[in-house]
Design an enzyme around this catalytic site. Structure first.
Site, PDB file in Angstrom:
ATOM      1  N   GLY A  55       0.799  -1.230   0.000  1.00 39.34           N
ATOM      2  CA  GLY A  55       0.000   0.000   0.000  1.00 39.34           C
ATOM      3  C   GLY A  55       0.827   1.274   0.000  1.00 39.34           C
ATOM      4  O   GLY A  55       0.345   2.318   0.445  1.00 39.34           O
ATOM      5  N   SER A  56       2.043   1.223  -0.567  1.00 42.20           N
ATOM      6  CA  SER A  56       2.825   2.466  -0.587  1.00 42.20           C
ATOM      7  C   SER A  56       2.212   3.473  -1.563  1.00 42.20           C
ATOM      8  O   SER A  56       2.279   4.686  -1.329  1.00 42.20           O
ATOM      9  CB  SER A  56       4.291   2.198  -0.907  1.00 42.20           C
ATOM     10  OG  SER A  56       4.454   1.760  -2.220  1.00 42.20           O
ATOM     11  N   ILE A 135      -6.904 -10.469 -11.431  1.00 38.54           N
ATOM     12  CA  ILE A 135      -7.416 -10.269 -12.789  1.00 38.54           C
ATOM     13  C   ILE A 135      -8.915 -10.021 -12.661  1.00 38.54           C
ATOM     14  O   ILE A 135      -9.619 -10.762 -11.960  1.00 38.54           O
ATOM     15  CB  ILE A 135      -7.120 -11.506 -13.662  1.00 38.54           C
ATOM     16  CG1 ILE A 135      -5.605 -11.638 -13.841  1.00 38.54           C
ATOM     17  CG2 ILE A 135      -7.823 -11.401 -15.009  1.00 38.54           C
ATOM     18  CD1 ILE A 135      -5.169 -12.902 -14.534  1.00 38.54           C
ATOM     19  N   LEU A 136      -9.395  -8.974 -13.307  1.00 39.96           N
ATOM     20  CA  LEU A 136     -10.788  -8.566 -13.139  1.00 39.96           C
ATOM     21  C   LEU A 136     -11.639  -9.090 -14.296  1.00 39.96           C
ATOM     22  O   LEU A 136     -11.168  -9.174 -15.438  1.00 39.96           O
ATOM     23  CB  LEU A 136     -10.867  -7.039 -13.084  1.00 39.96           C
ATOM     24  CG  LEU A 136     -10.082  -6.429 -11.921  1.00 39.96           C
ATOM     25  CD1 LEU A 136      -9.869  -4.935 -12.133  1.00 39.96           C
ATOM     26  CD2 LEU A 136     -10.789  -6.699 -10.597  1.00 39.96           C
ATOM     27  N   ASN A 150      -5.392   2.081 -12.918  1.00 41.19           N
ATOM     28  CA  ASN A 150      -4.413   1.111 -12.398  1.00 41.19           C
ATOM     29  C   ASN A 150      -3.011   1.687 -12.572  1.00 41.19           C
ATOM     30  O   ASN A 150      -2.769   2.494 -13.462  1.00 41.19           O
ATOM     31  CB  ASN A 150      -4.518  -0.203 -13.183  1.00 41.19           C
ATOM     32  CG  ASN A 150      -3.575  -1.268 -12.638  1.00 41.19           C
ATOM     33  OD1 ASN A 150      -3.431  -1.430 -11.429  1.00 41.19           O
ATOM     34  ND2 ASN A 150      -2.908  -1.990 -13.528  1.00 41.19           N
ATOM     35  N   HIS A 152       0.969   0.286 -13.061  1.00 45.71           N
ATOM     36  CA  HIS A 152       1.690  -0.941 -13.401  1.00 45.71           C
ATOM     37  C   HIS A 152       3.181  -0.620 -13.485  1.00 45.71           C
ATOM     38  O   HIS A 152       3.564   0.400 -14.073  1.00 45.71           O
ATOM     39  CB  HIS A 152       1.180  -1.500 -14.733  1.00 45.71           C
ATOM     40  CG  HIS A 152       1.825  -2.792 -15.097  1.00 45.71           C
ATOM     41  ND1 HIS A 152       1.528  -3.981 -14.456  1.00 45.71           N
ATOM     42  CD2 HIS A 152       2.783  -3.087 -16.005  1.00 45.71           C
ATOM     43  CE1 HIS A 152       2.261  -4.949 -14.962  1.00 45.71           C
ATOM     44  NE2 HIS A 152       3.034  -4.434 -15.902  1.00 45.71           N
ATOM     45  N   THR A 184      -9.069  -1.504 -18.911  1.00 45.61           N
ATOM     46  CA  THR A 184      -9.993  -2.165 -19.831  1.00 45.61           C
ATOM     47  C   THR A 184      -9.882  -3.666 -19.569  1.00 45.61           C
ATOM     48  O   THR A 184      -9.105  -4.096 -18.710  1.00 45.61           O
ATOM     49  CB  THR A 184      -9.634  -1.867 -21.301  1.00 45.61           C
ATOM     50  OG1 THR A 184      -8.315  -2.361 -21.537  1.00 45.61           O
ATOM     51  CG2 THR A 184      -9.698  -0.384 -21.603  1.00 45.61           C
ATOM     52  N   LEU A 187      -5.568  -7.404 -19.716  1.00 43.40           N
ATOM     53  CA  LEU A 187      -4.700  -7.328 -18.537  1.00 43.40           C
ATOM     54  C   LEU A 187      -3.574  -6.311 -18.761  1.00 43.40           C
ATOM     55  O   LEU A 187      -2.804  -6.431 -19.719  1.00 43.40           O
ATOM     56  CB  LEU A 187      -4.089  -8.709 -18.239  1.00 43.40           C
ATOM     57  CG  LEU A 187      -3.085  -8.761 -17.085  1.00 43.40           C
ATOM     58  CD1 LEU A 187      -3.764  -8.497 -15.751  1.00 43.40           C
ATOM     59  CD2 LEU A 187      -2.337 -10.079 -17.080  1.00 43.40           C
ATOM     60  N   GLN A 216       9.085   6.665  -8.265  1.00 44.12           N
ATOM     61  CA  GLN A 216       8.397   7.382  -9.348  1.00 44.12           C
ATOM     62  C   GLN A 216       6.893   7.129  -9.316  1.00 44.12           C
ATOM     63  O   GLN A 216       6.093   8.014  -9.616  1.00 44.12           O
ATOM     64  CB  GLN A 216       8.971   6.959 -10.711  1.00 44.12           C
ATOM     65  CG  GLN A 216      10.414   7.358 -10.904  1.00 44.12           C
ATOM     66  CD  GLN A 216      10.615   8.858 -10.710  1.00 44.12           C
ATOM     67  OE1 GLN A 216       9.870   9.681 -11.249  1.00 44.12           O
ATOM     68  NE2 GLN A 216      11.607   9.236  -9.927  1.00 44.12           N
TER      69      GLN A 216
HETATM   70  C1  GAR Z   1       3.402  -1.418  -7.383  1.00 46.48           C
HETATM   71  O1  GAR Z   1       4.704  -1.533  -7.868  1.00 46.48           O
HETATM   72  C2  GAR Z   1       2.395  -1.464  -8.501  1.00 46.48           C
HETATM   73  O2  GAR Z   1       2.856  -0.839  -9.646  1.00 46.48           O
HETATM   74  C3  GAR Z   1       2.246  -2.952  -8.709  1.00 46.48           C
HETATM   75  O3  GAR Z   1       2.225  -3.494  -7.418  1.00 46.48           O
HETATM   76  C4  GAR Z   1       3.024  -2.663  -6.569  1.00 46.48           C
HETATM   77  C5  GAR Z   1       2.190  -2.305  -5.367  1.00 46.48           C
HETATM   78  O4  GAR Z   1       2.974  -1.628  -4.416  1.00 46.48           O
HETATM   79  N1  GAR Z   1       1.065  -3.266  -9.442  1.00 46.48           N
HETATM   80  C6  GAR Z   1       1.013  -4.247 -10.346  1.00 46.48           C
HETATM   81  O5  GAR Z   1       1.941  -4.980 -10.591  1.00 46.48           O
HETATM   82  C7  GAR Z   1      -0.325  -4.380 -11.051  1.00 46.48           C
HETATM   83  N2  GAR Z   1      -0.196  -5.153 -12.249  1.00 46.48           N
HETATM   84  P1  GAR Z   1       2.289  -0.912  -3.187  1.00 46.48           P
HETATM   85  O6  GAR Z   1       1.360  -1.948  -2.562  1.00 46.48           O
HETATM   86  O7  GAR Z   1       3.429  -0.578  -2.285  1.00 46.48           O
HETATM   87  O8  GAR Z   1       1.543   0.281  -3.683  1.00 46.48           O
END
Ligand code: GAR
Length: 263
Positions: A55-56, A135-136, A150, A152, A184, A187, A216
């Protein structure tokens, strides 16, 4: 003068599949809407954040909502895992949390249907996936069309799916990064809005690279959420994001934003 007490820790509700209220009564939201009568400012946009882990990115949004740089109200944080550390971050900020475990559901469709009922009880204007590792279903994505974002950890369309940092290193990329996109049914494939790039060093390993990308991400996501909450960003015709009325054929780059775009 007595010190201002910290917000009371919020309760987490864990839902069993047969107990999802429809619609959810929204009694667990401790963040009251900000009083706007005196300022004339529009009310902050209610958002729901979905997480699976640390959850950062959620924290970056909490910080923006707290310091006033993001015109949002996080109505609820929902996790599909009870051990997601992001739940603790939300509780510390006084934000209501819910846990809906996918393991309690027989299939993806019934889980997503329950998740939609839970989210909709909070009447969010925006649903933010912040490390939500599910996956939704197409029904879920269609239901939130144009108000589902989202983040990524790659320069999409490169490296959809998992292990993006390892794969970027294996391919000897010199640049890597992160993307925020509208979701969308494909994935990690929705229309990209904004990207941040990092250089890949010759001696990088996946965890060092991931850490730099994450820094970033914490700048990227608040920027996009701010645009959306200000009413400047939408999903336009032909699935093209539009910022300030301009269709984005290519994602914008965080390092090349103009002062107007940053305003
Ligand atoms: C982040 O790096 C985010 O981009 C990735 O999960 C991490 C969550 O970090 N998301 C995916 O890979 C989605 N396909 P966080 O829990 O510290 O925010």
């Amino acid at each position: 003068m007595s010190p201002v007490p910290p917000p009371a820790p919020a309760e987490t509700t864990t839902w069993a599949p047969d107990r999802i209220p429809d619609p959810h009564p929204c009694l667990a939201c401790p963040q009251a809407p900000v009083q706007t009568l005196a300022t004339g400012n529009p009310p902050p946009l209610p958002i729901v954040v979905l997480i699976s882990g640390s959850g950062s990115n959620l924290q970056a949004l909490i910080d923006g909502a707290t310091d006033g740089s993001l015109p949002i109200r996080i109505a609820c944080v929902i996790a599909n895992r009870g051990d997601a550390y992001g739940l603790e971050r939300a509780r510390r900020a006084g934000i209501g949390t819910q846990v809906l475990s996918h393991k309690d559901f027989g299939d993806r469709k019934t889980f997503d249907t329950a998740l939609m009922a839970l989210i909709d009880g909070f009447q969010p204007g925006l649903v933010v996936l912040a490390g939500f590792m599910r996956i939704l279903t197409p029904d879920f994505v269609a239901h939130y069309q144009g108000r589902l974002l989202n983040i990524h950890p790659s320069l999409l369309p490169k490296y959809r799916g998992l292990h993006t940092h390892e794969r970027a290193l294996a391919a000897r990329e010199t640049e890597h990064g992160a993307t925020v996109h509208f979701v969308t049914a494909e994935l990690d494939g929705g229309p990209a809005i904004l990207q941040a790039r990092v250089s890949v060093a010759a001696d990088d390993d996946a965890s060092r690279l991931a850490a730099r990308v994450l820094v970033q991400e914490h700048r990227l996501y608040p920027q996009v959420v701010r645009w959306f909450a200000q009413g400047r960003l939408e999903l336009g015709p032909n699935d093209l994001p539009r910022l300030d009325g301009q269709a984005l054929a290519e994602p914008l780059r965080l390092d090349l934003l103009t002062p107007d775009q940053l305003a």
